[in-house]
Design a protein around this motif. Structure first.
Motif, PDB file in Angstrom:
ATOM      1  N   TRP A 149       0.877  -1.203   0.195  1.00  0.00           N
ATOM      2  CA  TRP A 149       0.018   0.075   0.057  1.00  0.00           C
ATOM      3  C   TRP A 149       0.663   1.417  -0.020  1.00  0.00           C
ATOM      4  CZ3 TRP A 149      -4.928   1.233  -0.960  1.00  0.00           C
ATOM      5  CH2 TRP A 149      -6.036   0.233  -1.087  1.00  0.00           C
ATOM      6  N   ARG A 150       1.903   1.280   0.368  1.00  0.00           N
ATOM      7  CA  ARG A 150       3.145   2.455   0.410  1.00  0.00           C
ATOM      8  C   ARG A 150       3.159   2.859  -0.911  1.00  0.00           C
ATOM      9  NH1 ARG A 150       8.626   1.142  -0.024  1.00  0.00           N
ATOM     10  NH2 ARG A 150       8.830  -1.043  -0.287  1.00  0.00           N
ATOM     11  N   HIS A 151       2.747   2.073  -1.984  1.00  0.00           N
ATOM     12  CA  HIS A 151       2.990   2.597  -3.367  1.00  0.00           C
ATOM     13  C   HIS A 151       1.846   2.846  -4.172  1.00  0.00           C
ATOM     14  CE1 HIS A 151       6.929   0.918  -3.608  1.00  0.00           C
ATOM     15  NE2 HIS A 151       6.737  -0.154  -2.707  1.00  0.00           N
ATOM     16  N   GLN A 152       0.634   3.077  -3.218  1.00  0.00           N
ATOM     17  CA  GLN A 152      -0.553   3.485  -3.825  1.00  0.00           C
ATOM     18  C   GLN A 152      -0.480   4.847  -4.721  1.00  0.00           C
ATOM     19  OE1 GLN A 152      -3.818   4.719  -1.117  1.00  0.00           O
ATOM     20  NE2 GLN A 152      -2.333   4.587   0.602  1.00  0.00           N
ATOM     21  N   ILE A 153      -1.664   4.900  -5.337  1.00  0.00           N
ATOM     22  CA  ILE A 153      -1.735   6.303  -6.109  1.00  0.00           C
ATOM     23  C   ILE A 153      -1.772   7.309  -5.259  1.00  0.00           C
ATOM     24  CG2 ILE A 153      -3.468   7.500  -7.569  1.00  0.00           C
ATOM     25  CD1 ILE A 153      -4.209   4.898  -8.989  1.00  0.00           C
ATOM     26  N   LYS A 154      -1.292   8.401  -5.519  1.00  0.00           N
ATOM     27  CA  LYS A 154      -1.143   9.681  -4.462  1.00  0.00           C
ATOM     28  C   LYS A 154      -2.275  10.457  -4.378  1.00  0.00           C
ATOM     29  CE  LYS A 154       3.383   8.227  -4.084  1.00  0.00           C
ATOM     30  NZ  LYS A 154       3.705   7.590  -2.730  1.00  0.00           N
ATOM     31  N   ASN A 155      -2.607  11.135  -3.327  1.00  0.00           N
ATOM     32  CA  ASN A 155      -3.716  11.877  -2.934  1.00  0.00           C
ATOM     33  C   ASN A 155      -4.176  12.664  -4.131  1.00  0.00           C
ATOM     34  OD1 ASN A 155      -4.068  11.071  -0.618  1.00  0.00           O
ATOM     35  ND2 ASN A 155      -3.045  12.590   0.575  1.00  0.00           N
ATOM     36  N   GLU A 156      -5.338  12.783  -4.605  1.00  0.00           N
ATOM     37  CA  GLU A 156      -5.782  13.529  -5.534  1.00  0.00           C
ATOM     38  C   GLU A 156      -7.379  13.974  -5.654  1.00  0.00           C
ATOM     39  OE1 GLU A 156      -4.575  12.633  -9.625  1.00  0.00           O
ATOM     40  OE2 GLU A 156      -6.255  13.728 -10.820  1.00  0.00           O
ATOM     41  N   PHE A 157      -7.670  15.252  -5.499  1.00  0.00           N
ATOM     42  CA  PHE A 157      -9.167  15.345  -5.628  1.00  0.00           C
ATOM     43  C   PHE A 157      -9.800  14.941  -6.777  1.00  0.00           C
ATOM     44  CE2 PHE A 157     -12.473  18.466  -6.654  1.00  0.00           C
ATOM     45  CZ  PHE A 157     -13.249  18.342  -5.556  1.00  0.00           C
ATOM     46  N   ILE A 158     -11.030  14.067  -6.675  1.00  0.00           N
ATOM     47  CA  ILE A 158     -11.810  13.732  -7.736  1.00  0.00           C
ATOM     48  C   ILE A 158     -13.126  14.511  -7.901  1.00  0.00           C
ATOM     49  CG2 ILE A 158     -13.081  11.719  -8.511  1.00  0.00           C
ATOM     50  CD1 ILE A 158     -10.305  11.357  -8.521  1.00  0.00           C
ATOM     51  N   PHE A 159     -13.311  14.881  -9.125  1.00  0.00           N
ATOM     52  CA  PHE A 159     -14.508  15.444  -9.703  1.00  0.00           C
ATOM     53  C   PHE A 159     -15.060  14.614 -10.843  1.00  0.00           C
ATOM     54  CE2 PHE A 159     -17.141  18.502 -11.753  1.00  0.00           C
ATOM     55  CZ  PHE A 159     -17.879  19.276 -10.793  1.00  0.00           C
ATOM     56  N   ASN A 160     -15.995  14.213 -10.676  1.00  0.00           N
ATOM     57  CA  ASN A 160     -16.490  13.335 -11.784  1.00  0.00           C
ATOM     58  C   ASN A 160     -18.085  13.437 -12.100  1.00  0.00           C
ATOM     59  OD1 ASN A 160     -14.477  11.203 -13.039  1.00  0.00           O
ATOM     60  ND2 ASN A 160     -16.587  10.955 -13.877  1.00  0.00           N
ATOM     61  N   ILE A 161     -18.550  13.580 -13.193  1.00  0.00           N
ATOM     62  CA  ILE A 161     -19.900  13.725 -13.635  1.00  0.00           C
ATOM     63  C   ILE A 161     -20.397  12.617 -14.510  1.00  0.00           C
ATOM     64  CG2 ILE A 161     -19.588  15.469 -15.446  1.00  0.00           C
ATOM     65  CD1 ILE A 161     -22.292  16.896 -14.467  1.00  0.00           C
ATOM     66  N   TYR A 162     -21.666  11.998 -14.195  1.00  0.00           N
ATOM     67  CA  TYR A 162     -22.168  11.063 -15.157  1.00  0.00           C
ATOM     68  C   TYR A 162     -23.658  11.397 -15.670  1.00  0.00           C
ATOM     69  CZ  TYR A 162     -18.838   8.219 -12.911  1.00  0.00           C
ATOM     70  OH  TYR A 162     -17.433   7.955 -12.175  1.00  0.00           O
ATOM     71  N   TYR A 163     -23.667  11.236 -17.004  1.00  0.00           N
ATOM     72  CA  TYR A 163     -25.206  11.234 -17.290  1.00  0.00           C
ATOM     73  C   TYR A 163     -25.692   9.809 -17.916  1.00  0.00           C
ATOM     74  CZ  TYR A 163     -29.334  12.221 -20.149  1.00  0.00           C
ATOM     75  OH  TYR A 163     -30.548  12.256 -20.659  1.00  0.00           O
TER      76      TYR A 163
END
Length: 310
Positions: A149-163
């Motif tokens: 887990w120390r190799h996980q993807i780094k912190n990033e804010f997520i904004f996603n919209i779906y129709y």
């Protein structure tokens, strides 16, 4: 209201639903890898007529008084590589990742047409508490903790919209139907276009628009009447992918995987639902095509869902 048909009037109950995806729910394919778990708890409002929610989406092009409702939810998803016990996982595999998010949804429906507009806001990375959640689950189930887990993807804010949009074609009214659908996702987590169809056979099909899953980006609905219903659902969808942060890594900098993405994948599903008085219990099995060239085989997971309307 619409016509006198009770199926096309607004449903005056709200609901709480718990959805849980996990590859451990189907023992023959319990590999604990790729999309390994997802859970969300969602509140869905009663349905409204002539509500401002009707201005969200495109249903007004069909009818000036669609039936509307909204939902809010909290969820988490977990991802891990196939070589999950390796403390230094390969960059040619699924990364470790956790995703913690809040979701909001507006749903409009007109007779046999339903549309949903979703917004997911959250965080991926260490702040999403993916490792902590998995460690607790593995401790409770006497499974080893995963060291990578120390190799996980780094912190990033997520904004996603779906129709999402779906239409109901009845073959035998309320007994057999086909529901073609389309989904458009735009954001830094998922950018894709999906088209597909679901086949349902049973009784009381007017009571909803199919079985939802916990993972973001899939379509289904809560109850829209109190009638007894029981049905089997099969489905198939083809997805054209532009972006998948959970596989490719951070948008800018951070963790970058070296996988060769498959830009067109399918997902097939089969499940069963039983419901009465707005309370529903369902189980769904899903098979997803390999998402990247180095992937060992297709991935499988299952969904358990409980909905209580009141």
């Amino acid at each position: 209201m619409f016509a006198n048909d009770i199926y096309f009037t607004n449903y005056n109950k709200q609901s709480i639903s718990l959805q849980s995806d996990n590859d451990a729910y189907f023992a023959p394919t319990d590999y604990d890898r790729y999309y390994t778990a997802g859970h969300n708890l969602t509140y869905t409002s009663k349905e409204f007529i002539n509500n401002p929610l009707k201005y969200v989406g495109f249903s007004l092009l069909i009818n000036t008084n669609p039936i509307s409702r909204f939902s809010i939810g909290l969820g988490q998803e977990l991802y891990s590589p196939a070589d999950r016990l390796n403390p230094n996982p390969s960059l040619y595999d699924y990364p470790f990742a956790g995703f913690l998010y809040m979701s909001g949804m507006v749903q409009n429906r007109v007779d046999d047409f339903m549309e949903q507009i979703f917004l997911d806001i959250g965080i991926i990375g260490n702040a999403a508490l993916g490792q902590e959640t998995q460690d607790i689950i593995h401790s409770l189930t006497n499974n080893p903790k995963l060291p990578g887990w120390r190799h996980q993807i780094k912190n990033e804010f997520i904004f996603n919209i779906y129709y999402k949009a779906m239409y109901r074609f009845s073959i035998i009214d309320n007994i057999i139907e086909i529901l073609p659908y389309g989904i458009l996702a735009l954001g830094n987590a998922h950018t894709h276009l999906e088209i597909g169809a679901k086949l349902r056979i049973g009784w009381g099909l007017h009571g909803d628009f199919g079985i939802p899953k916990a993972i973001t980006g899939h379509i289904g609905s809560t109850s829209i009447n109190d009638d007894f219903r029981i049905y089997i659902q099969g489905g198939f969808g083809e997805r054209l992918i532009g972006r998948n942060i959970f596989l490719q890594g951070n948008t800018i900098g951070g963790y970058q995987s070296l996988v060769t993405l498959n830009y067109a994948i399918y997902e097939a599903e089969i499940g069963i639902l039983v419901a009465w008085k707005g309370c529903a219990l369902s189980f769904m099995f899903s098979n997803r095509q390999k998402e990247f060239m180095q992937q060992l085989r297709n991935h499988n997971y299952a969904t358990l869902r409980l909905e209580i309307s009141f």
